[in-house]
Design a protein around this motif. Structure first.
Motif, PDB file in Angstrom:
ATOM      1  N   LEU A  33      21.083   8.357  -6.201  1.00 26.35           N
ATOM      2  CA  LEU A  33      20.959   7.084  -5.461  1.00 26.35           C
ATOM      3  C   LEU A  33      20.610   5.996  -6.368  1.00 26.35           C
ATOM      4  O   LEU A  33      19.925   5.934  -7.096  1.00 26.35           O
ATOM      5  N   ALA A  34      21.656   4.852  -6.373  1.00 25.16           N
ATOM      6  CA  ALA A  34      21.475   3.619  -7.171  1.00 25.16           C
ATOM      7  C   ALA A  34      20.624   2.735  -6.393  1.00 25.16           C
ATOM      8  O   ALA A  34      21.076   1.986  -5.619  1.00 25.16           O
ATOM      9  N   THR A  35      19.386   2.578  -6.787  1.00 24.34           N
ATOM     10  CA  THR A  35      18.489   1.559  -6.314  1.00 24.34           C
ATOM     11  C   THR A  35      18.534   0.188  -7.143  1.00 24.34           C
ATOM     12  O   THR A  35      18.774   0.166  -8.176  1.00 24.34           O
ATOM     13  N   ILE A  36      18.023  -0.811  -6.435  1.00 22.52           N
ATOM     14  CA  ILE A  36      18.075  -2.117  -6.692  1.00 22.52           C
ATOM     15  C   ILE A  36      16.464  -2.476  -7.257  1.00 22.52           C
ATOM     16  O   ILE A  36      16.196  -3.477  -7.695  1.00 22.52           O
ATOM     17  N   GLY A  37      15.857  -1.528  -6.712  1.00 20.96           N
ATOM     18  CA  GLY A  37      14.123  -1.786  -6.826  1.00 20.96           C
ATOM     19  C   GLY A  37      13.347  -0.634  -5.994  1.00 20.96           C
ATOM     20  O   GLY A  37      13.891  -0.207  -4.850  1.00 20.96           O
ATOM     21  N   LYS A  38      12.212  -0.595  -6.446  1.00 23.01           N
ATOM     22  CA  LYS A  38      11.334   0.198  -5.528  1.00 23.01           C
ATOM     23  C   LYS A  38       9.901  -0.233  -5.893  1.00 23.01           C
ATOM     24  O   LYS A  38       9.389  -0.872  -6.811  1.00 23.01           O
ATOM     25  N   THR A  39       9.054   0.210  -4.873  1.00 24.70           N
ATOM     26  CA  THR A  39       7.608  -0.200  -4.822  1.00 24.70           C
ATOM     27  C   THR A  39       6.748   0.854  -4.304  1.00 24.70           C
ATOM     28  O   THR A  39       6.945   1.517  -3.450  1.00 24.70           O
ATOM     29  N   TRP A  40       5.856   1.142  -5.116  1.00 23.21           N
ATOM     30  CA  TRP A  40       4.745   2.389  -4.884  1.00 23.21           C
ATOM     31  C   TRP A  40       3.528   1.482  -4.332  1.00 23.21           C
ATOM     32  O   TRP A  40       3.104   0.731  -4.672  1.00 23.21           O
ATOM     33  N   LEU A  41       3.171   2.135  -3.157  1.00 20.33           N
ATOM     34  CA  LEU A  41       1.892   1.488  -2.094  1.00 20.33           C
ATOM     35  C   LEU A  41       1.130   2.767  -2.054  1.00 20.33           C
ATOM     36  O   LEU A  41       1.252   3.693  -1.604  1.00 20.33           O
ATOM     37  N   LEU A  42      -0.145   2.605  -2.651  1.00 20.74           N
ATOM     38  CA  LEU A  42      -1.266   3.798  -2.716  1.00 20.74           C
ATOM     39  C   LEU A  42      -2.250   3.245  -1.768  1.00 20.74           C
ATOM     40  O   LEU A  42      -2.722   1.856  -1.895  1.00 20.74           O
ATOM     41  N   SER A  43      -2.889   4.023  -0.788  1.00 20.30           N
ATOM     42  CA  SER A  43      -4.059   3.404  -0.155  1.00 20.30           C
ATOM     43  C   SER A  43      -4.804   4.417   0.373  1.00 20.30           C
ATOM     44  O   SER A  43      -4.551   5.675   0.517  1.00 20.30           O
ATOM     45  N   GLY A  44      -6.098   4.182   0.866  1.00 19.71           N
ATOM     46  CA  GLY A  44      -6.878   5.144   1.519  1.00 19.71           C
ATOM     47  C   GLY A  44      -8.342   4.253   1.839  1.00 19.71           C
ATOM     48  O   GLY A  44      -8.419   3.083   1.666  1.00 19.71           O
ATOM     49  N   TRP A  45      -9.255   4.933   2.554  1.00 18.29           N
ATOM     50  CA  TRP A  45     -10.365   4.087   2.618  1.00 18.29           C
ATOM     51  C   TRP A  45     -11.712   5.001   1.955  1.00 18.29           C
ATOM     52  O   TRP A  45     -11.520   6.142   1.778  1.00 18.29           O
ATOM     53  N   LEU A  46     -12.487   4.228   1.918  1.00 15.42           N
ATOM     54  CA  LEU A  46     -13.805   4.747   1.216  1.00 15.42           C
ATOM     55  C   LEU A  46     -14.793   5.615   2.271  1.00 15.42           C
ATOM     56  O   LEU A  46     -15.035   5.196   3.362  1.00 15.42           O
ATOM     57  N   PRO A  47     -15.300   6.646   1.572  1.00 16.70           N
ATOM     58  CA  PRO A  47     -16.620   7.344   2.177  1.00 16.70           C
ATOM     59  C   PRO A  47     -17.648   6.319   2.759  1.00 16.70           C
ATOM     60  O   PRO A  47     -17.874   5.430   1.850  1.00 16.70           O
ATOM     61  N   GLU A  48     -18.528   6.600   3.630  1.00 11.58           N
ATOM     62  CA  GLU A  48     -19.674   5.683   3.994  1.00 11.58           C
ATOM     63  C   GLU A  48     -20.597   5.460   2.713  1.00 11.58           C
ATOM     64  O   GLU A  48     -21.100   4.304   2.650  1.00 11.58           O
ATOM     65  N   LYS A  49     -20.809   6.672   2.047  1.00 14.65           N
ATOM     66  CA  LYS A  49     -21.787   6.192   0.930  1.00 14.65           C
ATOM     67  C   LYS A  49     -21.030   5.912  -0.520  1.00 14.65           C
ATOM     68  O   LYS A  49     -21.710   6.285  -1.548  1.00 14.65           O
ATOM     69  N   SER A  50     -20.221   5.483  -0.516  1.00 13.74           N
ATOM     70  CA  SER A  50     -19.396   5.150  -1.492  1.00 13.74           C
ATOM     71  C   SER A  50     -19.936   4.093  -2.433  1.00 13.74           C
ATOM     72  O   SER A  50     -20.542   3.285  -2.046  1.00 13.74           O
ATOM     73  N   SER A  51     -19.775   4.151  -3.521  1.00 11.90           N
ATOM     74  CA  SER A  51     -20.441   3.035  -4.562  1.00 11.90           C
ATOM     75  C   SER A  51     -19.742   1.767  -4.653  1.00 11.90           C
ATOM     76  O   SER A  51     -20.244   0.615  -5.004  1.00 11.90           O
ATOM     77  N   HIS A  52     -18.594   1.782  -3.814  1.00 12.48           N
ATOM     78  CA  HIS A  52     -17.900   0.581  -3.659  1.00 12.48           C
ATOM     79  C   HIS A  52     -17.319  -0.037  -4.925  1.00 12.48           C
ATOM     80  O   HIS A  52     -17.017  -1.097  -4.908  1.00 12.48           O
ATOM     81  N   ASN A  53     -17.275   0.818  -5.964  1.00 12.31           N
ATOM     82  CA  ASN A  53     -16.395   0.150  -7.324  1.00 12.31           C
ATOM     83  C   ASN A  53     -15.104  -0.079  -6.995  1.00 12.31           C
ATOM     84  O   ASN A  53     -14.521   1.004  -7.507  1.00 12.31           O
ATOM     85  N   TYR A  54     -14.571  -0.798  -6.474  1.00 13.89           N
ATOM     86  CA  TYR A  54     -13.242  -0.899  -6.055  1.00 13.89           C
ATOM     87  C   TYR A  54     -12.116  -0.728  -7.372  1.00 13.89           C
ATOM     88  O   TYR A  54     -11.200   0.110  -7.124  1.00 13.89           O
ATOM     89  N   GLU A  55     -12.371  -1.537  -8.226  1.00 11.74           N
ATOM     90  CA  GLU A  55     -11.457  -1.353  -9.406  1.00 11.74           C
ATOM     91  C   GLU A  55     -11.486  -0.268 -10.108  1.00 11.74           C
ATOM     92  O   GLU A  55     -10.062   0.240 -10.580  1.00 11.74           O
ATOM     93  N   ASP A  56     -12.680   0.437 -10.215  1.00 11.58           N
ATOM     94  CA  ASP A  56     -12.714   1.670 -10.933  1.00 11.58           C
ATOM     95  C   ASP A  56     -11.921   2.784 -10.143  1.00 11.58           C
ATOM     96  O   ASP A  56     -11.016   3.516 -10.853  1.00 11.58           O
ATOM     97  N   ILE A  57     -12.191   2.804  -8.798  1.00 14.48           N
ATOM     98  CA  ILE A  57     -11.393   3.633  -8.119  1.00 14.48           C
ATOM     99  C   ILE A  57      -9.985   3.543  -8.207  1.00 14.48           C
ATOM    100  O   ILE A  57      -8.998   4.321  -8.159  1.00 14.48           O
ATOM    101  N   ALA A  58      -9.361   2.166  -8.069  1.00 17.05           N
ATOM    102  CA  ALA A  58      -8.131   1.831  -8.072  1.00 17.05           C
ATOM    103  C   ALA A  58      -7.517   2.295  -9.506  1.00 17.05           C
ATOM    104  O   ALA A  58      -6.366   2.688  -9.424  1.00 17.05           O
ATOM    105  N   LYS A  59      -8.145   1.909 -10.470  1.00 13.86           N
ATOM    106  CA  LYS A  59      -7.691   2.381 -11.882  1.00 13.86           C
ATOM    107  C   LYS A  59      -7.356   3.879 -11.773  1.00 13.86           C
ATOM    108  O   LYS A  59      -6.675   4.357 -12.145  1.00 13.86           O
ATOM    109  N   ASN A  60      -8.306   4.647 -11.255  1.00  8.58           N
ATOM    110  CA  ASN A  60      -8.156   6.012 -11.258  1.00  8.58           C
ATOM    111  C   ASN A  60      -7.260   6.597 -10.750  1.00  8.58           C
ATOM    112  O   ASN A  60      -6.325   7.655 -10.898  1.00  8.58           O
ATOM    113  N   CYS A  61      -7.035   5.938  -9.400  1.00  7.85           N
ATOM    114  CA  CYS A  61      -5.900   6.419  -8.425  1.00  7.85           C
ATOM    115  C   CYS A  61      -4.438   6.094  -9.391  1.00  7.85           C
ATOM    116  O   CYS A  61      -3.351   6.928  -9.099  1.00  7.85           O
ATOM    117  N   TYR A  62      -4.342   4.894  -9.924  1.00  6.24           N
ATOM    118  CA  TYR A  62      -3.178   4.675 -10.763  1.00  6.24           C
ATOM    119  C   TYR A  62      -3.075   5.619 -11.977  1.00  6.24           C
ATOM    120  O   TYR A  62      -1.744   5.717 -11.806  1.00  6.24           O
TER     121      TYR A  62
END
Length: 439
Positions: free
Chosen positions: A119-148
């Motif tokens: 398939l010849a594509t003209i572009g694509k985008t990856w969208l990663l998502s999820g939600w935090l557990p209740e007792k998460s440290s909420h360090n968003y960028e570190d979590i996003a970086k590890n997911c990436y």
């Protein structure tokens, strides 16, 4: 902690249904390649109508079938005017327990196994998502970086940041400029752009609300892909124009070198050079039109991108910060469009120079042709005078009846030879007189 609940990967990919000068057979081939992404029993309905957004399968969401029972997901296919869009969604089938970041590797691998490599594509985008557990440290960028890094092994991490539905959103984007070629541009796995969105929500409710934006993302990423694709197509077209110009310059130099050495090219050689230049000029003109066409594609889709982004902002509410998504439209306005506009202006000047080259070559051929015709007429006149003289002198010299020939015995002994000599002398005299008259 880098764990997330219900980690999900969505791949948005886009391919052209039809483009400029696409034949019906090519359009059907593009449709077949797109359909190959979907399950074989998919009910597909794509009426031949112009539409901004059309769902083309029944049901609209087709369940994602995997041998791994811990995974779930779906396909969602649409047509946006002349472009097919496909969302492939894959999640860990568990909405209560947190999952490690490496789960995204499993999800991405599962999606890639479903892709049709042709398939010849003209572009694509990856969208990663999820939600935090209740007792998460909420360090968003570190979590996003590890997911990436779970999906992509490079060390590039310079995200744009924003807020979305009480969560954090990150965009990682770069262009693959090195060794860019038409072959790579037409290959789905060698896309010229790397575009990833990571959304981390604080609660399940926020994540469920975010799912209502998938159609908006489908449109926004499509317009983005078409803008980027058109720009890189313009770079290929510009290179083609430069190559055409170099070829014409090479032909022109051959002619100029011959003129500087005061050499005369044969009309056949000159015509061959002219035909080469003319054929190249036709391709140059077509490429120049295509360059203008790419500019129009960017202008139309940039307007659509800005409108769609405004609608997303309005729908998400005032507490969301998505201004970082405007940086791409700023890039298109400040770099892509001015660059193509300047290229068109420069290449139009080149077109004028090429047309002047063709006119000069045509004039040179006409001069050579006229000179050759004049030389031929000269030859005919001189030869005619000589032949006429031989005809007049031959018979009297042969009979030796006239007094002038009786006094020269050699004329009587060799009448033909001496009549030929007289003819040559007369021809030379005629040639000399005509030359004096022209000078």
């Amino acid at each position: 902690m880098s764990d997330l609940i219900y980690p999900t990967v969505d791949l948005f990919l886009y391919t052209l249904k039809s483009s400029l000068n696409t034949t019906d057979a090519e359009t059907e081939k593009n449709k077949a390649a797109f359909l190959a992404q979907l399950p074989s029993d998919t009910q597909f309905n794509d009426p031949d109508i112009e539409t901004e957004y059309l769902e083309i399968t029944h049901p609209t969401q087709i369940n994602f079938i995997s041998q791994n029972k811990t995974l779930e997901g779906y396909y969602y296919a649409v047509r946006l005017n002349d472009t097919y869009g496909l969302q492939i969604d894959c999640s860990i089938n568990n909405q209560t327990e947190s999952q490690p970041a490496k789960s995204f590797t499993i999800l991405k691998t599962e999606i890639e196994q479903k892709l049709n490599k042709e398939l010849a594509t003209i572009g694509k985008t990856w969208l990663l998502s999820g939600w935090l557990p209740e007792k998460s440290s909420h360090n968003y960028e570190d979590i996003a970086k590890n997911c990436y890094y779970a999906l992509f092994k490079d060390t590039y991490w310079q995200p744009e940041k924003g807020t979305f539905l009480d969560g954090k959103i990150f965009e990682i984007w770069r262009s693959e400029k090195a060794n860019y070629s038409l072959e790579k541009a037409s290959n789905a796995l060698n896309s010229h752009e790397h575009h990833v969105i990571i959304a981390i929500y604080t609660t399940r409710e926020s994540a469920e609300q975010a799912a209502e934006f998938y159609k908006d993302w489908m449109g926004l990423f499509c317009y983005r892909s078409k803008i980027s694709w058109a720009y890189w197509q313009s770079r290929l077209i510009k290179q083609s124009l430069l190559n055409h110009y170099k070829q014409i310059e090479a032909n022109r130099k051959i002619t100029n070198q011959s003129n500087s050495r005061q050499e005369k090219q044969s009309i056949t050689t000159s015509r061959k050079i002219l035909n080469n230049i003319d054929n190249i000029l036709q391709q140059y003109t077509i490429d120049l039109l295509n360059l203008s066409f790419q500019k129009q594609i960017i202008e139309i889709n940039l307007s659509n991108y800005q409108l769609r982004l405004a609608l997303i902002k309005e729908k998400a509410g005032q507490n969301n910060q998505l201004d970082f998504l405007e940086k791409f439209s700023g890039l298109a306005n400040k770099k892509y469009l001015p660059q193509i506009t300047k290229d068109i202006e420069n290449m139009q000047l080149g077109l004028q120079l090429l047309e002047d080259t063709i006119n000069a070559t045509r004039s040179r051929i006409e001069v050579e042709k006229s000179e050759r015709e004049r030389n031929f007429q000269e030859l005919v006149a001189v030869a005619g005078a000589g032949i006429a003289t031989v005809s007049l002198v031959k018979d009297p010299a042969k009979d030796c009846k006239k007094d002038i020939f009786k006094q020269v015995q050699l004329f009587c002994d060799y009448p033909f030879s001496f009549s030929l000599i007289v003819g040559i002398i007369v021809s030379f005299a005629v040639w000399w007189l005509r030359k004096r008259v022209r000078s």
